[in-house]
Scaffold this active site. Sequence first.
Site, short mmCIF file in Angstrom:
data_model
loop_
_atom_site.label_atom_id
_atom_site.label_comp_id
_atom_site.label_asym_id
_atom_site.label_seq_id
_atom_site.Cartn_x
_atom_site.Cartn_y
_atom_site.Cartn_z
N VAL A 14 1.01 1.52 2.57
CA VAL A 14 -0.44 1.34 3.65
C VAL A 14 0.04 2.32 4.84
O VAL A 14 -0.85 3.00 5.54
CB VAL A 14 -0.58 0.05 4.06
CG1 VAL A 14 -1.45 -0.16 5.12
CG2 VAL A 14 -0.76 -0.73 2.81
N CYS A 149 -6.79 -7.54 1.77
CA CYS A 149 -7.65 -6.74 1.08
C CYS A 149 -8.81 -7.26 0.34
O CYS A 149 -9.87 -7.23 0.21
CB CYS A 149 -7.08 -5.56 0.37
SG CYS A 149 -5.68 -6.04 -0.69
N SER A 178 -2.17 -1.14 -7.02
CA SER A 178 -1.77 -0.71 -5.77
C SER A 178 -1.79 -1.93 -4.75
O SER A 178 -0.99 -1.71 -3.79
CB SER A 178 -2.53 0.51 -5.42
OG SER A 178 -4.04 0.09 -5.19
N GLY A 179 -2.37 -2.91 -4.79
CA GLY A 179 -2.29 -4.02 -3.95
C GLY A 179 -0.80 -4.74 -3.91
O GLY A 179 -0.39 -5.25 -2.75
N HIS A 241 -10.28 -3.21 -5.62
CA HIS A 241 -10.34 -4.83 -6.06
C HIS A 241 -11.72 -5.26 -6.52
O HIS A 241 -12.75 -4.91 -5.58
CB HIS A 241 -10.00 -5.63 -4.85
CG HIS A 241 -8.61 -5.56 -4.86
ND1 HIS A 241 -7.63 -4.86 -5.48
CD2 HIS A 241 -7.82 -6.21 -3.85
CE1 HIS A 241 -6.45 -5.11 -5.07
NE2 HIS A 241 -6.38 -5.92 -4.03
N ASN A 321 -8.93 -1.16 -1.87
CA ASN A 321 -8.01 -2.23 -1.45
C ASN A 321 -7.13 -1.51 -0.27
O ASN A 321 -6.80 -2.20 0.64
CB ASN A 321 -7.28 -2.92 -2.23
CG ASN A 321 -6.53 -1.95 -3.61
OD1 ASN A 321 -6.98 -1.00 -4.04
ND2 ASN A 321 -5.25 -2.13 -3.45
C1 11C Z 1 -2.73 -7.67 -3.37
N1 11C Z 1 -3.92 -8.26 -1.91
O1 11C Z 1 -3.42 -7.21 -3.88
C2 11C Z 1 -2.63 -8.21 -2.01
C3 11C Z 1 -1.78 -7.14 -1.21
O2 11C Z 1 -2.00 -10.06 2.55
O3 11C Z 1 -2.19 -8.12 3.16
C4 11C Z 1 -1.97 -7.53 0.20
C5 11C Z 1 -1.32 -8.59 1.05
C6 11C Z 1 -1.95 -8.93 2.46
O4 11C Z 1 -1.63 -7.78 -4.17
#
Ligand code: 11C
Length: 343
Positions: A14, A149, A178-179, A241, A321
């Site tokens: 990020v 995200c 990529s999350g 996403h 995301n």
């Molecule tokens: C994922 N949404 O796709 C998560 C990553 O609370 O900022 C981001 C986790 C957050 O794994």
Amino acid sequence: MTHTVGVLGATGAVGQRLIQLLDPHPDFEIEALTASSESAGKPYRKAAKWRISTPIPDSVAEITVAETDPDAIPDVDLLFSSLPSSVGERVESDFCEAGYVVSSNSSNQRMAEDVPLVIPEVNADHLGLLEVQRDSRGWDGAMVKNPNCSTITMVPTLKALDEFGLSRVHVATLQAVSGAGYSGVTSMEIIDNAIPHIGGEEEKMESESKKLLGSFDGAELAAHDATVSASCNRIPTLDGHLENVWAEFEAGATVEDAVEAMESYQGIDLPSSPDPLIRVFEEPERPQPRLDRERENGMQICAGGLRESETGIQYNCLAHNTLRGAAGASVLNGELLAKEGYL
Ligand code: 11C
């Protein structure tokens, strides 16, 4: 007026997206970068394993990376933080105590009563919680958070539909690798597979959505009283996403009503806000990650597949995301802080 900014956690996934979005930027100029002690003391071009297709901006490449410590960085107007949550919990507070204003993507403290959790197009007025925060924490600085995200992907569409009296939401996510950070991007071993679990994600979507959609009376924040139930899944997509949403309302809403509400909802105008905020597709097989995640610099929320189900309106939504859902979300909050005179 240009504000000087820094990025905490500048070498991470990020952090790199933040640099991509901040150079160039009409309001901000990068003057400080921090990372872990192995990177400190090196020029950014050597410290970062740069993974973005556009090159490191020239003005950033030679900045010496500092330790993530308030005493180690120059005085800047605003810090963007993409620190891992476990590190951010303590360190971000140290920076706020030292007088820095922090726009953070890190998940720590998002649900704290005196911390504004903000998507500017949805709840810019919640920034007023900073007055409460100043009293409760005694900080010279301030802390604003953006949500997770997967929450950001859905909540603008729910805000648009709340005019019909949102009462219940079910959501199932299909989330890009990529999350999970670089380990996710490099570990595409989930090809031909899907993982029906992302630690803590369902609880975050449920609680963050209600805080974001809640109302702030100038002193206290009341969470929205809709119920939100989430099921989160990892699929082998690189970025973007995709989410399936079932929304129920107190008043009836037709598909035409819902499309009109989403297409006309805009919220606040900031340099990084897309126009329109929500792009609604008529084609039932859209939006799709590869086709739609880069729209409007990766900042647009996409929706499609709207239909009247037995309980309300069912639809799909999508957002990039790491751009709209993380770095871009922090940048938008920085733009809001600048517009509202907090810098
Ligand atoms: C994922 N949404 O796709 C998560 C990553 O609370 O900022 C981001 C986790 C957050 O794994």
